[in-house]
Motif scaffolding. Structure first.
Motif, PDB file in Angstrom:
ATOM      1  N   GLY A   7     -12.477   2.153   3.238  1.00 30.88           N
ATOM      2  CA  GLY A   7     -13.138   1.542   4.384  1.00 30.88           C
ATOM      3  C   GLY A   7     -14.197   0.527   4.029  1.00 30.88           C
ATOM      4  O   GLY A   7     -14.797  -0.064   4.921  1.00 30.88           O
ATOM      5  N   ALA A   8     -14.449   0.290   2.736  1.00 30.38           N
ATOM      6  CA  ALA A   8     -15.451  -0.691   2.317  1.00 30.38           C
ATOM      7  C   ALA A   8     -14.755  -1.866   1.654  1.00 30.38           C
ATOM      8  O   ALA A   8     -13.830  -1.702   0.871  1.00 30.38           O
ATOM      9  CB  ALA A   8     -16.455  -0.061   1.359  1.00 30.38           C
ATOM     10  N   SER A   9     -15.205  -3.056   1.979  1.00 31.94           N
ATOM     11  CA  SER A   9     -14.630  -4.277   1.424  1.00 31.94           C
ATOM     12  C   SER A   9     -15.560  -4.853   0.365  1.00 31.94           C
ATOM     13  O   SER A   9     -16.758  -4.567   0.344  1.00 31.94           O
ATOM     14  CB  SER A   9     -14.420  -5.302   2.548  1.00 31.94           C
ATOM     15  N   ALA A  10     -14.995  -5.678  -0.516  1.00 34.12           N
ATOM     16  CA  ALA A  10     -15.806  -6.330  -1.537  1.00 34.12           C
ATOM     17  C   ALA A  10     -16.482  -7.585  -1.009  1.00 34.12           C
ATOM     18  O   ALA A  10     -17.439  -8.070  -1.590  1.00 34.12           O
ATOM     19  CB  ALA A  10     -14.944  -6.664  -2.752  1.00 34.12           C
ATOM     20  N   GLY A  11     -15.959  -8.119   0.101  1.00 31.93           N
ATOM     21  CA  GLY A  11     -16.502  -9.362   0.629  1.00 31.93           C
ATOM     22  C   GLY A  11     -15.912 -10.553  -0.105  1.00 31.93           C
ATOM     23  O   GLY A  11     -14.959 -10.399  -0.866  1.00 31.93           O
ATOM     24  N   PRO A  12     -16.458 -11.744   0.108  1.00 34.18           N
ATOM     25  CA  PRO A  12     -17.620 -12.079   0.949  1.00 34.18           C
ATOM     26  C   PRO A  12     -17.318 -11.925   2.445  1.00 34.18           C
ATOM     27  O   PRO A  12     -16.163 -11.872   2.847  1.00 34.18           O
ATOM     28  CB  PRO A  12     -17.918 -13.533   0.590  1.00 34.18           C
ATOM     29  N   PHE A  13     -18.405 -11.849   3.228  1.00 32.87           N
ATOM     30  CA  PHE A  13     -18.289 -11.643   4.656  1.00 32.87           C
ATOM     31  C   PHE A  13     -18.776 -12.881   5.403  1.00 32.87           C
ATOM     32  O   PHE A  13     -19.882 -13.362   5.154  1.00 32.87           O
ATOM     33  CB  PHE A  13     -19.140 -10.439   5.091  1.00 32.87           C
ATOM     34  N   ARG A  14     -17.963 -13.373   6.322  1.00 40.30           N
ATOM     35  CA  ARG A  14     -18.393 -14.481   7.172  1.00 40.30           C
ATOM     36  C   ARG A  14     -19.475 -13.972   8.108  1.00 40.30           C
ATOM     37  O   ARG A  14     -19.333 -12.931   8.748  1.00 40.30           O
ATOM     38  CB  ARG A  14     -17.220 -15.036   7.970  1.00 40.30           C
ATOM     39  N   THR A  15     -20.581 -14.672   8.162  1.00 41.20           N
ATOM     40  CA  THR A  15     -21.698 -14.254   9.003  1.00 41.20           C
ATOM     41  C   THR A  15     -21.274 -14.074  10.460  1.00 41.20           C
ATOM     42  O   THR A  15     -21.677 -13.110  11.116  1.00 41.20           O
ATOM     43  CB  THR A  15     -22.834 -15.292   8.916  1.00 41.20           C
ATOM     44  N   THR A  24     -22.048  -2.880   8.157  1.00 39.24           N
ATOM     45  CA  THR A  24     -20.774  -3.197   7.510  1.00 39.24           C
ATOM     46  C   THR A  24     -20.860  -2.736   6.059  1.00 39.24           C
ATOM     47  O   THR A  24     -21.744  -3.171   5.313  1.00 39.24           O
ATOM     48  CB  THR A  24     -20.501  -4.713   7.551  1.00 39.24           C
ATOM     49  N   ARG A  25     -19.957  -1.841   5.673  1.00 36.11           N
ATOM     50  CA  ARG A  25     -19.984  -1.309   4.310  1.00 36.11           C
ATOM     51  C   ARG A  25     -19.360  -2.290   3.318  1.00 36.11           C
ATOM     52  O   ARG A  25     -18.442  -3.037   3.658  1.00 36.11           O
ATOM     53  CB  ARG A  25     -19.199   0.007   4.243  1.00 36.11           C
ATOM     54  N   PHE A  26     -19.867  -2.283   2.104  1.00 36.39           N
ATOM     55  CA  PHE A  26     -19.246  -3.060   1.031  1.00 36.39           C
ATOM     56  C   PHE A  26     -19.246  -2.229  -0.237  1.00 36.39           C
ATOM     57  O   PHE A  26     -20.084  -1.327  -0.416  1.00 36.39           O
ATOM     58  CB  PHE A  26     -19.965  -4.392   0.798  1.00 36.39           C
ATOM     59  N   ALA A  27     -18.301  -2.517  -1.115  1.00 35.78           N
ATOM     60  CA  ALA A  27     -18.224  -1.806  -2.394  1.00 35.78           C
ATOM     61  C   ALA A  27     -17.488  -2.672  -3.402  1.00 35.78           C
ATOM     62  O   ALA A  27     -16.415  -3.196  -3.111  1.00 35.78           O
ATOM     63  CB  ALA A  27     -17.506  -0.472  -2.222  1.00 35.78           C
ATOM     64  N   LEU A  28     -18.091  -2.834  -4.569  1.00 38.90           N
ATOM     65  CA  LEU A  28     -17.492  -3.635  -5.634  1.00 38.90           C
ATOM     66  C   LEU A  28     -17.441  -2.826  -6.917  1.00 38.90           C
ATOM     67  O   LEU A  28     -18.399  -2.127  -7.260  1.00 38.90           O
ATOM     68  CB  LEU A  28     -18.300  -4.908  -5.887  1.00 38.90           C
ATOM     69  N   SER A  29     -16.309  -2.955  -7.625  1.00 35.90           N
ATOM     70  CA  SER A  29     -16.154  -2.356  -8.945  1.00 35.90           C
ATOM     71  C   SER A  29     -15.325  -3.328  -9.784  1.00 35.90           C
ATOM     72  O   SER A  29     -14.102  -3.220  -9.862  1.00 35.90           O
ATOM     73  CB  SER A  29     -15.446  -0.999  -8.833  1.00 35.90           C
TER      74      SER A  29
END
Length: 197
Positions: A7-15, A24-29
């Motif tokens: 359910g979490a995206s790495a983005g980027p997110f359009r404002t 809005t959740r985010f997660a990067l690995s």
């Protein structure tokens, strides 16, 4: 870069697409190749592990706040011995994105001036957690890493040419002899003065 939890995206997110009512959740690995590229960019030997996750939530009128947790394992050469030094980084990251007009509402020299806040950034067309992660990591990496067995120096070491005499304490105090001479002259002046009376 793959998300670390469902359910979490790495983005980027359009404002324009960010919710104005919920986080809005985010997660990067980052994978090995992405970590290698980032290590080269930051000038370190390697980044063994790297995780950045958190949320972007609405803040005030048209503003957003990014709250994240950065976890990384970085390898750098020791500043003294060049031996590899491994540093574990665990830190909280906060960025406050505000529209330009809100940033400019407090001009330097005005009657109401906001204190300097390095977590505040202008809000653009998008918010990129990867860019925030790279910047936060660069700030956390030690400038002068030292291996545990690196010679700190005991303060008593000295360098001199072979065969030269060791430096004596008196040699380091060139004016000490002058102070003694001054005291002798002062004492002699008093004696001579008392003798002429």
């Amino acid at each position: 870069m793959s998300p670390t939890d469902t359910g979490a995206s790495a983005g980027p997110f359009r404002t324009a697409d960010l919710s104005q009512t919920k986080a809005t959740r985010f997660a990067l690995s980052p994978d090995a190749s992405a970590r290698t590229a980032l290590a080269e960019e930051l000038g370190v030997s390697s980044i063994r592990k790297l995780v950045f996750d958190g949320e972007i939530r609405p803040a005030g009128k048209n503003g957003f706040t990014l709250d994240g947790t950065l976890g990384a394992t970085v390898v750098q050469p020791c500043a003294v011995t060049l031996a590899p030094v491994t540093t574990r980084i665990d830190s909280k990251v906060v960025r406050r994105f505000r529209p330009e007009e809100r940033l400019e509402s407090f001009e330097a020299g005005s009657e109401v001036e906001m204190p300097e806040d390095d977590t505040v950034e202008p809000l653009g067309a998008s918010i990129d957690p990867a860019a925030v992660m790279a910047e936060a990591l660069s700030l956390e990496i030690p400038d002068y890493p030292r291996a545990e067995d690196a010679d700190e120096g005991d303060g008593d070491a000295e360098t001199r040419p072979a065969g030269a005499e060791p430096i004596r304490d008196d040699d380091l105090k060139p004016f000490a002899g002058l102070a003694g001479l001054r005291d002798k002259l002062a004492g002699g002046g008093e004696d001579s003065g008392s003798g002429s009376a």
